[in-house]
Design an enzyme around this catalytic site. Structure first.
Site, PDB file in Angstrom:
ATOM      1  N   GLU A 113       0.819  -1.207   0.000  1.00 42.05           N
ATOM      2  CA  GLU A 113       0.000   0.000   0.000  1.00 42.05           C
ATOM      3  C   GLU A 113       0.852   1.255   0.000  1.00 42.05           C
ATOM      4  O   GLU A 113       1.988   1.257   0.464  1.00 42.05           O
ATOM      5  CB  GLU A 113      -0.940  -0.008   1.197  1.00 42.05           C
ATOM      6  N   CYS A 171       3.599   8.467   0.597  1.00 43.29           N
ATOM      7  CA  CYS A 171       4.115   7.543   1.606  1.00 43.29           C
ATOM      8  C   CYS A 171       4.209   6.189   0.911  1.00 43.29           C
ATOM      9  O   CYS A 171       3.213   5.676   0.398  1.00 43.29           O
ATOM     10  CB  CYS A 171       3.125   7.490   2.781  1.00 43.29           C
ATOM     11  N   CYS A 200       6.529  -6.812   7.070  1.00 38.15           N
ATOM     12  CA  CYS A 200       7.652  -6.310   7.862  1.00 38.15           C
ATOM     13  C   CYS A 200       7.988  -7.361   8.910  1.00 38.15           C
ATOM     14  O   CYS A 200       7.116  -8.104   9.341  1.00 38.15           O
ATOM     15  CB  CYS A 200       7.241  -5.007   8.556  1.00 38.15           C
ATOM     16  N   CYS A 237       6.625  -4.763  15.687  1.00 35.26           N
ATOM     17  CA  CYS A 237       6.082  -3.760  16.630  1.00 35.26           C
ATOM     18  C   CYS A 237       4.623  -4.119  16.932  1.00 35.26           C
ATOM     19  O   CYS A 237       3.840  -4.387  16.028  1.00 35.26           O
ATOM     20  CB  CYS A 237       6.159  -2.360  16.030  1.00 35.26           C
ATOM     21  N   CYS A 278       1.537  -2.269  15.215  1.00 35.23           N
ATOM     22  CA  CYS A 278       1.592  -2.036  13.768  1.00 35.23           C
ATOM     23  C   CYS A 278       0.980  -3.190  12.982  1.00 35.23           C
ATOM     24  O   CYS A 278       1.358  -4.353  13.169  1.00 35.23           O
ATOM     25  CB  CYS A 278       3.042  -1.819  13.348  1.00 35.23           C
ATOM     26  N   GLY A 328       7.064  -2.061   5.928  1.00 36.92           N
ATOM     27  CA  GLY A 328       8.468  -2.427   5.800  1.00 36.92           C
ATOM     28  C   GLY A 328       9.390  -1.580   6.644  1.00 36.92           C
ATOM     29  O   GLY A 328       9.042  -0.470   7.063  1.00 36.92           O
ATOM     30  N   GLU A 329      10.562  -2.133   6.890  1.00 36.36           N
ATOM     31  CA  GLU A 329      11.618  -1.413   7.599  1.00 36.36           C
ATOM     32  C   GLU A 329      12.693  -1.080   6.555  1.00 36.36           C
ATOM     33  O   GLU A 329      13.413  -1.968   6.096  1.00 36.36           O
ATOM     34  CB  GLU A 329      12.167  -2.308   8.727  1.00 36.36           C
ATOM     35  N   SER A 376      11.539   5.867  14.932  1.00 39.88           N
ATOM     36  CA  SER A 376      10.338   5.534  15.694  1.00 39.88           C
ATOM     37  C   SER A 376      10.752   5.171  17.106  1.00 39.88           C
ATOM     38  O   SER A 376      11.261   4.080  17.356  1.00 39.88           O
ATOM     39  CB  SER A 376       9.637   4.347  15.035  1.00 39.88           C
ATOM     40  N   LEU A 377      10.544   6.112  18.012  1.00 36.17           N
ATOM     41  CA  LEU A 377      10.994   5.901  19.386  1.00 36.17           C
ATOM     42  C   LEU A 377       9.868   5.282  20.212  1.00 36.17           C
ATOM     43  O   LEU A 377      10.021   4.236  20.832  1.00 36.17           O
ATOM     44  CB  LEU A 377      11.412   7.259  19.960  1.00 36.17           C
ATOM     45  N   ASN A 411      -3.097   4.609  15.835  1.00 35.97           N
ATOM     46  CA  ASN A 411      -4.314   4.125  15.167  1.00 35.97           C
ATOM     47  C   ASN A 411      -4.670   2.802  15.814  1.00 35.97           C
ATOM     48  O   ASN A 411      -3.834   1.903  15.876  1.00 35.97           O
ATOM     49  CB  ASN A 411      -4.039   3.916  13.687  1.00 35.97           C
ATOM     50  N   CYS A 415      -0.783   2.615   8.233  1.00 37.26           N
ATOM     51  CA  CYS A 415       0.042   1.537   8.737  1.00 37.26           C
ATOM     52  C   CYS A 415      -0.463   0.126   8.451  1.00 37.26           C
ATOM     53  O   CYS A 415      -0.689  -0.667   9.361  1.00 37.26           O
ATOM     54  CB  CYS A 415       0.216   1.715  10.238  1.00 37.26           C
TER      55      CYS A 415
HETATM   56  N1  SAH Z   1       9.590   0.526   9.840  1.00 34.88           N
HETATM   57  C1  SAH Z   1       9.728   1.944   9.832  1.00 34.88           C
HETATM   58  C2  SAH Z   1       8.792   2.671   8.872  1.00 34.88           C
HETATM   59  C3  SAH Z   1       7.396   2.210   8.687  1.00 34.88           C
HETATM   60  S1  SAH Z   1       6.153   2.609   9.823  1.00 34.88           S
HETATM   61  C4  SAH Z   1       9.607   2.497  11.232  1.00 34.88           C
HETATM   62  O1  SAH Z   1       9.387   1.734  12.160  1.00 34.88           O
HETATM   63  O2  SAH Z   1       9.780   3.690  11.417  1.00 34.88           O
HETATM   64  C5  SAH Z   1       5.950   4.349   9.844  1.00 34.88           C
HETATM   65  C6  SAH Z   1       5.551   4.873  11.216  1.00 34.88           C
HETATM   66  O3  SAH Z   1       4.204   4.448  11.564  1.00 34.88           O
HETATM   67  C7  SAH Z   1       6.441   4.350  12.331  1.00 34.88           C
HETATM   68  O4  SAH Z   1       6.766   5.386  13.213  1.00 34.88           O
HETATM   69  C8  SAH Z   1       5.549   3.326  12.996  1.00 34.88           C
HETATM   70  O5  SAH Z   1       5.972   3.037  14.296  1.00 34.88           O
HETATM   71  C9  SAH Z   1       4.208   4.016  12.911  1.00 34.88           C
HETATM   72  N2  SAH Z   1       3.055   3.148  13.194  1.00 34.88           N
HETATM   73  C10 SAH Z   1       2.901   1.834  12.944  1.00 34.88           C
HETATM   74  N3  SAH Z   1       1.691   1.403  13.377  1.00 34.88           N
HETATM   75  C11 SAH Z   1       1.065   2.475  13.879  1.00 34.88           C
HETATM   76  C12 SAH Z   1      -0.200   2.676  14.459  1.00 34.88           C
HETATM   77  N4  SAH Z   1      -1.075   1.680  14.630  1.00 34.88           N
HETATM   78  N5  SAH Z   1      -0.514   3.929  14.872  1.00 34.88           N
HETATM   79  C13 SAH Z   1       0.358   4.964  14.704  1.00 34.88           C
HETATM   80  N6  SAH Z   1       1.565   4.835  14.160  1.00 34.88           N
HETATM   81  C14 SAH Z   1       1.930   3.604  13.762  1.00 34.88           C
END
Ligand code: SAH
Length: 340
Positions: free
Chosen positions: A88, A101, A108, A112, A115, A155-156, A210-211, A286, A329
């Site tokens: 997507e 985006c 991935c 997390c 996600c 993806g990462e 992404s912290l 989300n 996401c």
């Molecule tokens: N893998 C990479 C990039 C993809 S995700 C990363 O981790 O940064 C892009 C951003 O969306 C990241 O900050 C991720 O943590 C965030 N994300 C994923 N699921 C989410 C959700 N349910 N709500 C809000 N942000 C989310």
């Protein structure tokens, strides 16, 4: 073919005994005119087109579904890549221009817990051409130019390092999309060694990390990668990145009710970011049904942001685009898989 640099085209065409300018012509068809069939290259001889067909292909993505937000026009695309896999991408309009985006992998493997992209692991890496093709197809569909790109789809990016670097180089090429590096944001969950590798490349892209937590204990609860890399190491890598590039690093922080959104979390986070050239982007999470996570209340988000600001940390709350179309996401891709 979409993944090859102009220099690589020159080399291969030289081997084939073709003049050098053919490389530029082919590159132009692929990246300026953004054709999807080799036979569309009308200034290339039939013989050479046949040779191209025998040796390669234009592995572009194909639109299978599109959802347009009634609220803000944000458009979410589901694209099919080779082997019938689905990815997507999202097209967003901001006052400073259109942003795409895009995905860097099918699925991935970072795991997390909030996600949706990671629920079935990673299926494969996308090629540089497949990353570019997402942008090209969105430009064609909307008839509008895309001026910024964020690698924040599924993806990462740093887990597909070589292809992502190639993508950046191709997207940046003045003979192609000609996208300034400063208009490309790479978002990572914090693969520290790879951040240092990236540093060596002397790029001007924006780094986003992404912290999502103020300390390792909370981070480890929601992000498996936190068991491998400590927050301190990640922040050190960010600091070195901004020292070298003089560019502000973005720190992403998804606010999850009762997990990482307390006043104490804000205070702790702010205290760790004091000496950094950074900017915190708060994202009310989300909801992911499978996980029972809820987004923090509007009031909580504002309080968290104001506590950070008070401590001198520049903080913004991500504007929510496309909330009516699952534009977040991996959620659309997931529902497509469940219902189709
Ligand atoms: N893998 C990479 C990039 C993809 S995700 C990363 O981790 O940064 C892009 C951003 O969306 C990241 O900050 C991720 O943590 C965030 N994300 C994923 N699921 C989410 C959700 N349910 N709500 C809000 N942000 C989310």
């Amino acid at each position: 073919m979409l993944s090859m640099t102009l220099q690589e085209w020159e080399e291969i065409l030289k081997q084939w005994g073709e003049p050098k300018f053919r490389a530029k012509q082919i590159f132009d068809w692929l990246h300026k005119k953004q054709i999807t069939e080799i036979d569309e290259m009308t200034n290339i001889s039939k013989g050479l087109r046949e040779k191209l067909k025998q040796n390669g292909k234009i592995a572009c993505v194909k639109q299978v579904k599109k959802l347009v937000s009634q609220i803000d026009g944000t458009t979410k695309y589901l694209f099919e890549v080779e082997n019938g896999l689905i990815i997507e991408s999202v097209f967003m309009r901001y006052h400073y221009g259109n942003t795409a985006c895009i995905s860097t992998q099918v699925g991935c493997r970072m795991g997390c817990s909030f996600c949706a992209s990671t629920l079935n692991g990673v299926e494969r890496n996308l090629t540089a051409g497949e990353m570019l093709s997402q942008i090209y197809e969105m430009q064609k569909d909307t008839g509008e130019r895309i001026s910024s790109v964020v690698l924040m789809g599924s993806g990462e990016p740093l887990d597909n390092y070589e292809n992502v670097l190639r993508f950046i180089c191709l997207a940046n090429d003045k003979n192609g999309l000609c996208l300034g590096q400063r208009h490309i944001t790479l978002s990572t969950c914090g693969l520290v060694e790879k951040i240092y590798d990236l540093l060596e490349q002397d790029l001007q892209i924006t780094l986003a990390v992404s912290l999502h937590a103020p300390n390792d204990a909370i981070r480890q609860k929601i992000m498996p990668i936190a068991k491998k890399y400590k927050m301190q190491e990640i922040l050190q890598a960010c600091k070195e990145y901004s020292d070298k590039t003089k560019r502000r690093v973005t720190l992403e922080y998804a606010l999850i009710q009762d997990i990482n959104d307390s006043d104490a979390c804000a205070e702790e986070l702010a205290s760790k970011l004091h000496h950094m050239l950074c900017h915190v982007n708060l994202i009310p999470v989300n909801d992911v049904k499978e996980r029972n996570y809820r987004k923090s209340s509007e009031e909580r988000v504002q309080k968290f942001a104001s506590l950070m600001e008070k401590k001198g940390i520049e903080t913004t709350v991500r504007r929510k685009l496309g909330s009516d179309i699952d534009a977040a996401c991996g959620q659309l891709r997931k529902s497509y898989h469940s219902f189709s």
